[in-house]
Design a protein around this motif. Structure first.
Motif, mmCIF file in Angstrom:
data_model
loop_
_atom_site.group_PDB
_atom_site.id
_atom_site.type_symbol
_atom_site.label_atom_id
_atom_site.label_comp_id
_atom_site.label_asym_id
_atom_site.label_seq_id
_atom_site.Cartn_x
_atom_site.Cartn_y
_atom_site.Cartn_z
ATOM 1 N N ARG A 87 0.731 -1.179 0.277
ATOM 2 C CA ARG A 87 -0.373 -0.177 -0.203
ATOM 3 C C ARG A 87 0.711 1.318 0.009
ATOM 4 O O ARG A 87 0.677 2.029 -0.380
ATOM 5 N N GLU A 88 2.736 1.282 0.808
ATOM 6 C CA GLU A 88 3.003 2.564 0.770
ATOM 7 C C GLU A 88 3.111 2.594 -0.614
ATOM 8 O O GLU A 88 3.401 3.637 -0.777
ATOM 9 N N ARG A 89 4.080 1.637 -1.841
ATOM 10 C CA ARG A 89 4.434 1.730 -2.454
ATOM 11 C C ARG A 89 3.275 2.183 -3.790
ATOM 12 O O ARG A 89 3.242 3.583 -3.930
ATOM 13 N N GLU A 90 1.845 1.947 -3.712
ATOM 14 C CA GLU A 90 1.051 1.716 -4.587
ATOM 15 C C GLU A 90 0.757 3.551 -4.363
ATOM 16 O O GLU A 90 0.733 4.124 -4.910
ATOM 17 N N HIS A 91 0.398 3.957 -2.669
ATOM 18 C CA HIS A 91 0.716 5.447 -2.997
ATOM 19 C C HIS A 91 1.063 6.475 -3.356
ATOM 20 O O HIS A 91 1.501 7.132 -4.468
ATOM 21 N N SER A 92 2.878 6.269 -2.939
ATOM 22 C CA SER A 92 3.686 6.464 -3.367
ATOM 23 C C SER A 92 3.611 7.104 -5.199
ATOM 24 O O SER A 92 4.962 8.056 -5.206
ATOM 25 N N ASP A 93 3.820 5.717 -5.355
ATOM 26 C CA ASP A 93 3.735 6.167 -7.202
ATOM 27 C C ASP A 93 2.895 6.874 -7.918
ATOM 28 O O ASP A 93 3.386 7.626 -8.378
ATOM 29 N N ARG A 94 1.835 7.287 -6.692
ATOM 30 C CA ARG A 94 1.053 7.874 -7.313
ATOM 31 C C ARG A 94 1.396 9.729 -7.238
ATOM 32 O O ARG A 94 1.000 10.408 -7.827
ATOM 33 N N LEU A 95 2.334 9.762 -6.259
ATOM 34 C CA LEU A 95 2.685 11.082 -6.032
ATOM 35 C C LEU A 95 3.815 11.693 -7.373
ATOM 36 O O LEU A 95 3.846 10.879 -7.802
ATOM 37 N N THR A 96 3.851 12.871 -7.369
ATOM 38 C CA THR A 96 4.096 13.691 -8.762
ATOM 39 C C THR A 96 5.108 14.896 -8.366
ATOM 40 O O THR A 96 4.309 15.173 -6.464
ATOM 41 N N ALA A 97 6.150 15.814 -8.731
ATOM 42 C CA ALA A 97 6.475 16.529 -8.155
ATOM 43 C C ALA A 97 5.496 18.020 -7.644
ATOM 44 O O ALA A 97 5.854 18.502 -7.505
ATOM 45 N N ALA A 98 3.884 17.898 -8.430
ATOM 46 C CA ALA A 98 3.218 18.591 -8.044
ATOM 47 C C ALA A 98 1.990 18.731 -6.852
ATOM 48 O O ALA A 98 1.495 19.290 -6.323
ATOM 49 N N THR A 99 1.936 17.567 -6.720
ATOM 50 C CA THR A 99 1.727 17.185 -4.764
ATOM 51 C C THR A 99 1.873 17.932 -4.131
ATOM 52 O O THR A 99 3.254 18.147 -3.584
ATOM 53 N N PRO A 100 1.066 18.917 -3.581
ATOM 54 C CA PRO A 100 1.103 19.164 -2.142
ATOM 55 C C PRO A 100 2.403 19.044 -1.479
ATOM 56 O O PRO A 100 2.960 20.126 -1.397
ATOM 57 N N GLY A 101 1.804 17.624 -1.252
ATOM 58 C CA GLY A 101 2.921 17.587 -0.185
ATOM 59 C C GLY A 101 4.372 16.916 -0.488
ATOM 60 O O GLY A 101 5.339 17.249 0.587
ATOM 61 N N VAL A 102 4.653 17.031 -1.353
ATOM 62 C CA VAL A 102 5.844 17.108 -1.957
ATOM 63 C C VAL A 102 7.132 18.448 -2.185
ATOM 64 O O VAL A 102 7.670 18.751 -1.679
ATOM 65 N N ARG A 103 5.710 19.455 -2.692
ATOM 66 C CA ARG A 103 6.228 20.713 -2.399
ATOM 67 C C ARG A 103 6.526 21.155 -1.768
ATOM 68 O O ARG A 103 7.367 21.613 -1.552
ATOM 69 N N LYS A 104 5.551 20.616 -0.117
ATOM 70 C CA LYS A 104 6.001 21.233 1.376
ATOM 71 C C LYS A 104 7.424 20.906 1.693
ATOM 72 O O LYS A 104 8.367 21.542 2.075
ATOM 73 N N TRP A 105 7.569 19.568 1.140
ATOM 74 C CA TRP A 105 8.967 19.395 1.721
ATOM 75 C C TRP A 105 9.982 19.682 0.725
ATOM 76 O O TRP A 105 11.065 20.388 1.585
ATOM 77 N N LEU A 106 10.328 19.991 -0.444
ATOM 78 C CA LEU A 106 11.314 20.182 -0.961
ATOM 79 C C LEU A 106 10.872 21.581 -0.380
ATOM 80 O O LEU A 106 12.701 22.956 -0.465
ATOM 81 N N GLU A 107 9.535 22.964 -0.426
ATOM 82 C CA GLU A 107 10.271 23.728 -0.116
ATOM 83 C C GLU A 107 11.114 24.376 1.225
ATOM 84 O O GLU A 107 12.046 24.965 1.454
ATOM 85 N N LEU A 108 10.976 22.995 2.400
ATOM 86 C CA LEU A 108 11.247 23.444 3.288
ATOM 87 C C LEU A 108 12.509 23.027 3.229
ATOM 88 O O LEU A 108 13.953 23.482 3.373
ATOM 89 N N VAL A 109 13.227 21.761 1.844
ATOM 90 C CA VAL A 109 14.744 21.224 2.320
ATOM 91 C C VAL A 109 15.544 22.974 1.780
ATOM 92 O O VAL A 109 16.783 23.029 1.830
ATOM 93 N N ARG A 110 14.555 23.351 0.242
ATOM 94 C CA ARG A 110 15.255 24.604 -0.627
ATOM 95 C C ARG A 110 15.324 25.621 1.052
ATOM 96 O O ARG A 110 16.277 26.429 0.802
ATOM 97 N N GLY A 111 14.388 26.128 1.322
ATOM 98 C CA GLY A 111 14.870 26.734 2.487
ATOM 99 C C GLY A 111 15.894 26.512 3.889
ATOM 100 O O GLY A 111 16.392 27.861 4.346
ATOM 101 N N ASN A 112 15.865 25.935 3.953
ATOM 102 C CA ASN A 112 17.420 24.940 4.558
ATOM 103 C C ASN A 112 18.354 25.007 3.423
ATOM 104 O O ASN A 112 19.431 24.444 3.965
ATOM 105 N N ASP A 113 19.238 26.133 2.778
ATOM 106 C CA ASP A 113 19.803 26.271 0.899
ATOM 107 C C ASP A 113 19.662 24.682 0.509
ATOM 108 O O ASP A 113 21.524 24.050 0.976
ATOM 109 N N GLY A 114 18.665 24.066 0.498
ATOM 110 C CA GLY A 114 19.108 22.748 0.078
ATOM 111 C C GLY A 114 19.602 21.871 0.265
ATOM 112 O O GLY A 114 19.706 20.444 0.190
#
Length: 461
Positions: A209-236
């Motif tokens: 189930r975890e992988r099936e859910h992950s496979d549906r994620l894209t770079a445009a998924t809000p949760g993915v964007r939030k993660w990337l925003e946090l890491v970029r805000g920490n100088d990547g």
């Protein structure tokens, strides 16, 4: 309840019995067919790290040891039946992995009828070091099916019990589950009229189930964007421990450990009340303390940390042994002169915000970010973490001190600072695993001293 490294466990001498896979069982397991359920994200990254570091001259992978003492001698035949029933109740123990020629991590499922653990009488062992070495040498690494073992040290009128499991198959919650489940099974096998806990969920179903859910994620998924925003805000980059650790760059850094008492239960309740006054829970209070600790040590005005969260989502999963864990972020600004009362409110909001990313695996986020600029997270990445476990909620928790329970880890490789806050009926402790270097010892001592001071101040000391 004791926490630490296996090197620090001091079992009394006695006659050592161990339960290991029978030779025929090992041979049959080696022929087990491939199973389509993938490893969980945590398992895959763990196995890849173990494979990259297979040439290390020590056990690179994690070995988790749980111990207890009972005031009676063991019924060996009943324990043999209980151990085999335990292994069959939890499907993670019937799987093993290899890495295919294409680089994929592949699961194999061992038939239930092939599983057989048998007792081995190792005779009288007169020192703790020999017992510790025996356990570590006879519990294989994560690419072998039987990377778990059981044992008993018989003394005059009492028995020390242990369960050693490679981290591949267990998380912190699973270690508590394992103790209670095995105890219940043993009681049943010795004739006690006892109703077993609910039938555990299948860990393989969770992984799928975890992988099936992950496979549906894209770079445009809000949760993915939030993660990337946090890491970029920490100088990547990922968060790092705020003080120098003096790590060697020409080899491995092994683990060191420190545990200190934080609160008795009365003090813990006062701390919890201080959290509640700010609209927060105990967990939010922990991250408020972490943020204030970093501010005092470095003057920083922004806290960015990680915490492992159990992903068990049902009653059956709460009875299931496996690695049901994901990392979530906790990030928030820290005002220059803010006291605990104000900081804890922000910390709880950040913690709650992080929980909304529980189903968005950071491992999958990094896969999706591979072609994005501004992210500098290398393979084999590590990050500090703070874990909170309220063990009072677990069945049998009132017996932990009576049974002199212990949870230990091997002295594996260590590149960051990992902190566990464990709340038990008798009190709350803080345990730290960190690189075993002179600089890290000094830095961790400073950090723990400040953190404990902030905890106590928040509790009204």
């Amino acid at each position: 309840m004791s926490f630490g490294l296996i090197d620090e466990w001091e079992p009394a001498p006695g006659r050592l019995l161990s339960w290991v896979a029978a030779p025929e069982s090992i041979a049959r397991a080696a022929q087990a067919p491939v199973h389509p359920a993938p490893p969980s994200h945590q398992q895959e990254q763990y196995l890849r790290a173990a494979d990259r570091n297979a040439a290390a001259d020590f056990r690179y992978s994690g070995l988790c040891l749980v111990t207890a003492e009972v005031p009676e001698l063991l019924d060996r035949e009943a324990m043999t039946r209980a151990i085999n029933a335990f292994l069959l109740r939890h499907d993670t123990f019937r799987t093993w992995f290899d890495i295919s020629a294409s680089g994929a991590v592949v699961r194999h499922l061992v038939p239930a009828e092939a599983v057989e653990f048998v007792p081995v009488d190792n005779g009288e062992i007169d020192n703790a070091e020999a017992i510790r070495q025996h356990i570590q040498k006879t519990t294989p690494g994560p690419f072998q099916w039987d990377c778990f073992s059981f044992g008993a040290i018989e003394h005059s009128g009492s028995t020390t019990l242990y369960l050693a499991v490679d981290h591949l198959h267990t998380d912190g919650v699973a270690q508590y589950i394992s103790c209670f489940d095995l105890a219940q099974l043993y009681a049943r096998e010795t004739g006690t009229d006892i109703e077993l806990p609910v039938q555990p969920a299948r860990f393989l179903d969770y992984c799928a189930r975890e992988r099936e859910h992950s496979d549906r994620l894209t770079a445009a998924t809000p949760g993915v964007r939030k993660w990337l925003e946090l890491v970029r805000g920490n100088d990547g980059e990922l968060p790092s421990f705020p003080l120098d650790l003096g790590k060697r760059l020409d080899g491995y850094n092994r683990s060191a450990h420190r545990t200190v008492a934080l609160f008795d239960e009365q003090e813990a309740r006062r701390f919890e009340q201080a959290c509640q006054a700010g609209g927060a829970e105990f967990a939010g209070g922990i991250f408020a303390v972490a943020a204030l600790t970093e501010r005092e040590l470095t003057g920083g005005d922004y806290y960015f940390g990680m915490t492992p969260i159990s992903t068990r989502g049902s009653v059956a999963e709460m009875a299931s042994v496996g690695w049901y864990v994901t990392l979530v972020p906790v990030a928030f600004p820290v005002a220059a002169n803010a006291a605990f009362a104000r900081t804890v409110t922000r910390a709880q909001r950040a913690y709650d915000s992080g929980l909304r990313l529980t189903s968005v695996s950071f491992h999958r986020v990094l896969e999706l970010a591979a072609d994005h600029t501004g992210i500098a997270v290398p393979p084999g990445w590590v990050t500090p973490m703070i874990s909170y476990v309220d063990a009072r909620e677990f069945a049998g928790s009132e017996l932990y001190d009576e049974l002199r329970g212990g949870v230990y880890a091997n002295r594996a490789a260590s590149e960051e600072v990992l902190i566990w806050i464990n709340r038990l009926p008798a009190g709350t402790s803080l345990s730290v695993i960190y690189p075993d270097t002179p600089v890290a010892h000094e830095s961790v001592d400073r950090y723990v001293a400040v953190m404990k001071s902030v905890f106590l101040e928040a509790a009204g000391h």
